[in-house]
Motif scaffolding. Structure first.
Motif, mmCIF file in Angstrom:
data_model
loop_
_atom_site.group_PDB
_atom_site.id
_atom_site.type_symbol
_atom_site.label_atom_id
_atom_site.label_comp_id
_atom_site.label_asym_id
_atom_site.label_seq_id
_atom_site.Cartn_x
_atom_site.Cartn_y
_atom_site.Cartn_z
ATOM 1 N N UNK A 148 0.856 -1.183 0.000
ATOM 2 C CA UNK A 148 0.000 0.000 0.000
ATOM 3 C C UNK A 148 0.892 1.232 0.000
ATOM 4 N N UNK A 149 0.305 2.378 0.162
ATOM 5 C CA UNK A 149 1.081 3.616 0.142
ATOM 6 C C UNK A 149 2.061 3.686 1.298
ATOM 7 N N UNK A 150 1.722 3.066 2.422
ATOM 8 C CA UNK A 150 2.568 3.141 3.615
ATOM 9 C C UNK A 150 3.216 1.813 3.989
ATOM 10 N N UNK A 151 2.777 0.713 3.431
ATOM 11 C CA UNK A 151 3.280 -0.609 3.814
ATOM 12 C C UNK A 151 4.097 -1.205 2.677
ATOM 13 N N UNK A 152 5.333 -1.645 3.006
ATOM 14 C CA UNK A 152 6.246 -2.244 2.026
ATOM 15 C C UNK A 152 6.705 -3.602 2.528
ATOM 16 N N UNK A 153 6.730 -4.570 1.624
ATOM 17 C CA UNK A 153 7.234 -5.911 1.943
ATOM 18 C C UNK A 153 8.562 -6.126 1.228
ATOM 19 N N UNK A 154 9.575 -6.600 1.966
ATOM 20 C CA UNK A 154 10.888 -6.896 1.406
ATOM 21 C C UNK A 154 11.291 -8.310 1.812
ATOM 22 N N UNK A 155 11.989 -8.985 0.898
ATOM 23 C CA UNK A 155 12.483 -10.329 1.183
ATOM 24 C C UNK A 155 13.766 -10.565 0.415
ATOM 25 N N UNK A 156 14.676 -11.318 1.013
ATOM 26 C CA UNK A 156 15.901 -11.719 0.325
ATOM 27 C C UNK A 156 16.280 -13.114 0.787
#
Length: 305
Positions: free
Chosen positions: A121-129
């Protein structure tokens, strides 16, 4: 009759007041020392490296990388033992700016790296590595959710080995932000808590971080001009009593960028990126460890934007 007192002009200095209802959003907790890392932690390498990037369209690109140079192997002696190696890396990158990033690299030595960044969303970010390797118990993966508030950021992390972590950072004034973190490594039965403070202006950035694991990290960056920055770092562990001080610089010229550092362990390093032509860069890397008598030199070419 005396003339009336003239009204105050616009040159009258008025004290700036902090608007606590309109504070800026701080940077993520994991990037507290990013300005210092740019000078003190360049991408040093040894040997020869050639990188080629081919843009297939505006969103998708292919990457090829060839590296040849010595690799250090574990040894019980004080001298560093190196063996010659060569490696080829193939990668692909997909960027749907600014919502989605997919990044992958496969190497001939059996390693596979992957990264994902997605704006839910505009404020929520998902990151994975993740990194997969043929060596037992060496593969690992980690993911996190980053929520960006009006004047704060919070992050939740999870990874293999029952690793859990959370962090929070809050803007206190227009220039000062305070934060903290907690983590739990279930596989190793270890937990910790940390605190951090960051003060930044247009000319300087000062950061301090301390953790219950014994780590204390202090950094300071002074922007001398638009092209020159100086950085210093003090890292110590009050449990093992290990202390290291580093001083670095970042000098940006019209056609090149020069970064380097020197630390209290006798290590001197420099990293030069020279732009020869549009899409063609020449790289020089050097690291001299006088204490261990270990000297590393590297050169490379980068083709493509």
């Amino acid at each position: 009759m005396a003339s009336p007192i003239p009204p105050p002009t616009g040159d009258t200095k008025v004290d700036d007041k902090v608007d606590y209802f309109n504070l800026p959003c701080p940077i993520p907790f994991e990037e507290l020392h990013r300005e210092a890392m740019m000078s003190l932690k360049p991408d040093l390498f040894e040997g020869m490296r050639f990188d080629f990037t081919k843009m297939l369209n505006q969103k998708f690109s292919l990457n090829h990388s060839v590296s040849m140079g010595p690799t250090e192997v574990p040894s019980q002696s004080t001298e560093t033992i190196k063996i010659p190696t060569a490696n080829y890396e193939f990668g692909a990158t997909f960027i749907d700016h600014p919502k989605l990033l997919l990044w992958g690299r496969a190497m001939t030595d059996g390693r596979l790296n992957a990264r994902v960044k997605c704006d839910v969303s505009e404020n929520l970010t998902f990151k994975a590595n993740a990194q997969l390797t043929s060596e037992p118990h060496m593969s690992h993966g980690m993911g996190n959710f980053d929520y960006k508030g009006k004047d704060y950021r919070t992050q939740f992390q999870f990874g293999n080995g029952a690793l859990l972590g959370a962090s929070y950072i809050q803007s206190v004034t227009n220039h000062l932000s305070l934060g903290g973190e907690v983590f739990w490594a279930g596989q190793h039965r270890k937990s910790g808590i940390g605190y951090a403070a960051r003060y930044n202006t247009d000319k300087m950035v000062a950061t301090g971080q301390v953790a219950s694991t014994g780590m204390v990290l202090l950094s300071y960056v002074q922007k001398v001009s638009e092209k020159v920055s100086l950085a210093s770092e003090l890292m110590c562990n009050y449990l093992s009593r290990d202390v290291t001080a580093s001083f670095g610089y970042d000098y940006i010229l019209r056609q090149c960028r020069l970064r380097g550092k020197v630390d209290s362990n006798g290590v001197v390093a420099a990293f030069l990126e020279e732009r020869l032509n549009m899409g063609l860069n020449f790289i020089l890397s050097a690291e001299l460890d006088h204490k261990k008598k270990d000297y590393k030199f590297g050169f490379g070419l980068t083709v493509g934007e």
